[in-house]
Design a protein around this motif. Structure first.
Motif, short mmCIF file in Angstrom:
data_model
loop_
_atom_site.label_atom_id
_atom_site.label_comp_id
_atom_site.label_asym_id
_atom_site.label_seq_id
_atom_site.Cartn_x
_atom_site.Cartn_y
_atom_site.Cartn_z
N TRP A 102 0.54 -1.24 0.24
CA TRP A 102 0.03 0.09 0.01
C TRP A 102 0.89 1.44 -0.09
CZ3 TRP A 102 -5.44 0.09 -0.49
CH2 TRP A 102 -6.01 1.29 -0.26
N GLU A 103 1.99 1.26 0.56
CA GLU A 103 2.85 2.52 0.75
C GLU A 103 3.53 2.87 -0.63
OE1 GLU A 103 2.95 -0.04 2.83
OE2 GLU A 103 1.94 0.87 4.61
N MET B 13 2.30 2.04 -3.42
CA MET B 13 0.95 2.63 -4.39
C MET B 13 0.88 4.30 -3.92
SD MET B 13 -2.80 1.50 -5.09
CE MET B 13 -2.31 0.74 -6.66
N VAL B 14 0.60 4.51 -2.63
CA VAL B 14 0.71 5.65 -2.21
C VAL B 14 1.70 6.81 -2.59
CG1 VAL B 14 0.59 7.25 0.03
CG2 VAL B 14 -1.05 5.22 0.00
N THR B 15 2.85 6.36 -2.54
CA THR B 15 3.88 6.91 -3.25
C THR B 15 3.69 7.15 -4.66
OG1 THR B 15 5.64 6.26 -1.37
CG2 THR B 15 6.57 6.77 -3.38
N CYS B 16 3.36 6.36 -5.25
CA CYS B 16 3.26 6.53 -6.87
C CYS B 16 2.33 7.49 -7.09
CB CYS B 16 3.06 5.01 -7.42
SG CYS B 16 3.10 5.33 -9.29
N GLU C 83 -7.55 -4.00 -2.47
CA GLU C 83 -8.11 -4.22 -1.36
C GLU C 83 -8.00 -5.49 -0.50
OE1 GLU C 83 -12.19 -1.34 -2.36
OE2 GLU C 83 -12.03 -3.33 -2.81
N ALA C 84 -8.00 -6.45 -1.80
CA ALA C 84 -7.86 -8.04 -0.90
C ALA C 84 -6.47 -7.98 -0.45
CB ALA C 84 -8.05 -8.89 -1.97
N GLN D 153 -8.07 1.12 7.70
CA GLN D 153 -7.43 2.03 8.35
C GLN D 153 -6.41 2.80 7.00
OE1 GLN D 153 -7.22 3.19 11.40
NE2 GLN D 153 -5.88 4.67 10.36
N GLU D 154 -6.18 1.99 6.15
CA GLU D 154 -5.41 2.40 5.07
C GLU D 154 -6.31 3.64 4.27
OE1 GLU D 154 -2.41 2.15 4.67
OE2 GLU D 154 -1.72 0.23 5.46
N LEU D 155 -7.48 3.13 3.96
CA LEU D 155 -8.58 4.07 3.23
C LEU D 155 -8.69 5.22 3.95
CD1 LEU D 155 -10.16 4.39 0.93
CD2 LEU D 155 -11.82 2.96 1.78
#
Length: 324
Positions: free
Chosen positions: A103-104, A106-109, A150-151, A159-161
């Motif tokens: 997830w991190e 993707m957020v960085t991208c 998501e999966a 929490q991530e969302l």
């Protein structure tokens, strides 16, 4: 004036209009930006029509159904939906990228594609904002990628969302589009499963009326039907759930649930809504004397969401999407 096109090479100052083609990796073009008059422009993702024209003229042997299936996974990226449509290794690379990215990553991208892992660029695409090609937003490549990530997040998804939506409140130009993609998918899960949802009637500032909270009961909706235009909608019974596959604008897309609910999912306060499209959908689908439009929003926006500029003959409500 001559034009000189370079494909990720070293650009030297020449007496010509020079175009350097590059991935978002800033290291590949930072020296080029030092040249006088240089600027960064973004190439838009191909349209459906462009994909089809290329298929029919360059790749006519590729089945149209296969192209549509690949587009639902990759987005409109011609390299993977056309050129490498039959390349098993290339097709597996999307799932490989999903496995390699957390997830991190993707957020960085999303925040800065220029410094993200190369594999992240398969999951997050740059979308041009206007016809000047100098502004862009980042969106998740497809609903397939959203569902897979998501999966992968599992129990930590909520929490991530929540964190991603929080980031979109202070940096909406960067995070709101991708946050909207994930929240939209999450909302589908909530609404489709049915139950009681907290709602509040929205009134214009010209109307003095207490906006009391109440509850809306939704049925379990096991059937999902995708539509691209209002004319595609058909009466499927009270428990059919319609999902629009049209990309309208960041953080918002139209959803319909039969027989009398029109739902818009958003993570931003709207000031105006596409009047023609929404009223056309409402008049075609909503039954009864009162047509109701529900804005489905995260819990953090439920109390503050305000009346939106839209046709007065549609009753406006805000619906809280709870965190499960």
């Amino acid at each position: 004036m001559c034009r000189w096109i370079i494909d990720t090479g070293t650009a030297l100052e020449r007496g010509a209009n020079t175009v350097l083609l590059s991935s978002p990796n800033r290291e590949l073009y930072k020296e080029f930006l030092k040249l006088q008059g240089s600027n960064v422009l973004y190439m838009p993702i191909w349209t459906d029509d462009e994909i089809e024209k290329c298929r029919s003229q360059v790749f006519p042997t590729i089945d149209l159904g296969l192209v549509r299936a690949l587009r639902s996974r990759w987005g409109n990226i011609p390299r993977y939906v056309l050129e490498k449509a039959a390349n098993v290794s290339a097709q597996h690379s999307l799932d490989d990228a999903i496995s390699a990215c957390n997830w991190e990553d993707m957020v960085t991208c999303i925040a800065d594609p220029g410094v993200a892992k190369d594999v992240s660029h398969k999951l997050v695409h740059i979308k041009v904002k206007d016809d000047q090609y100098d502004q862009m937003i980042t969106k998740v490549a497809s609903s397939y990628v959203v569902q897979k990530m998501e999966a992968k997040a599992g129990y930590e998804l909520v929490q991530e969302l929540q964190n991603l939506i929080h980031q979109s409140t202070w940096a909406p130009k960067i995070f709101s589009a991708a946050a909207g993609d994930f929240f939209e998918s999450y909302t589908h899960h909530c609404l489709q499963h049915g139950g009681f949802f907290k709602v509040r009637h929205l009134c214009s500032s010209l109307i003095e009326e207490t906006q009391q909270e109440t509850e809306l009961m939704l049925h379990l909706s096991p059937e999902i039907h995708e539509f691209r235009k209002v004319e595609d909608l058909q009466q499927q019974g009270i428990r059919a759930y319609y999902v629009s596959c049209i990309d309208t604008f960041p953080s918002m897309d139209a959803k319909l649930q039969q027989p009398d609910l029109l739902i818009l999912i958003t993570i931003v306060q709207m000031s105006v809504v596409d009047l023609i499209r929404i009223t056309a959908a409402a008049r075609r689908q909503l039954s009864g004397p009162k047509q109701r439009l529900y804005f489905s929003v995260p819990s953090c926006m439920f109390e503050s969401f305000k009346f939106v500029d839209i046709s007065r003959d549609i009753e406006q409500w805000v619906l809280e999407v709870p965190w499960m």
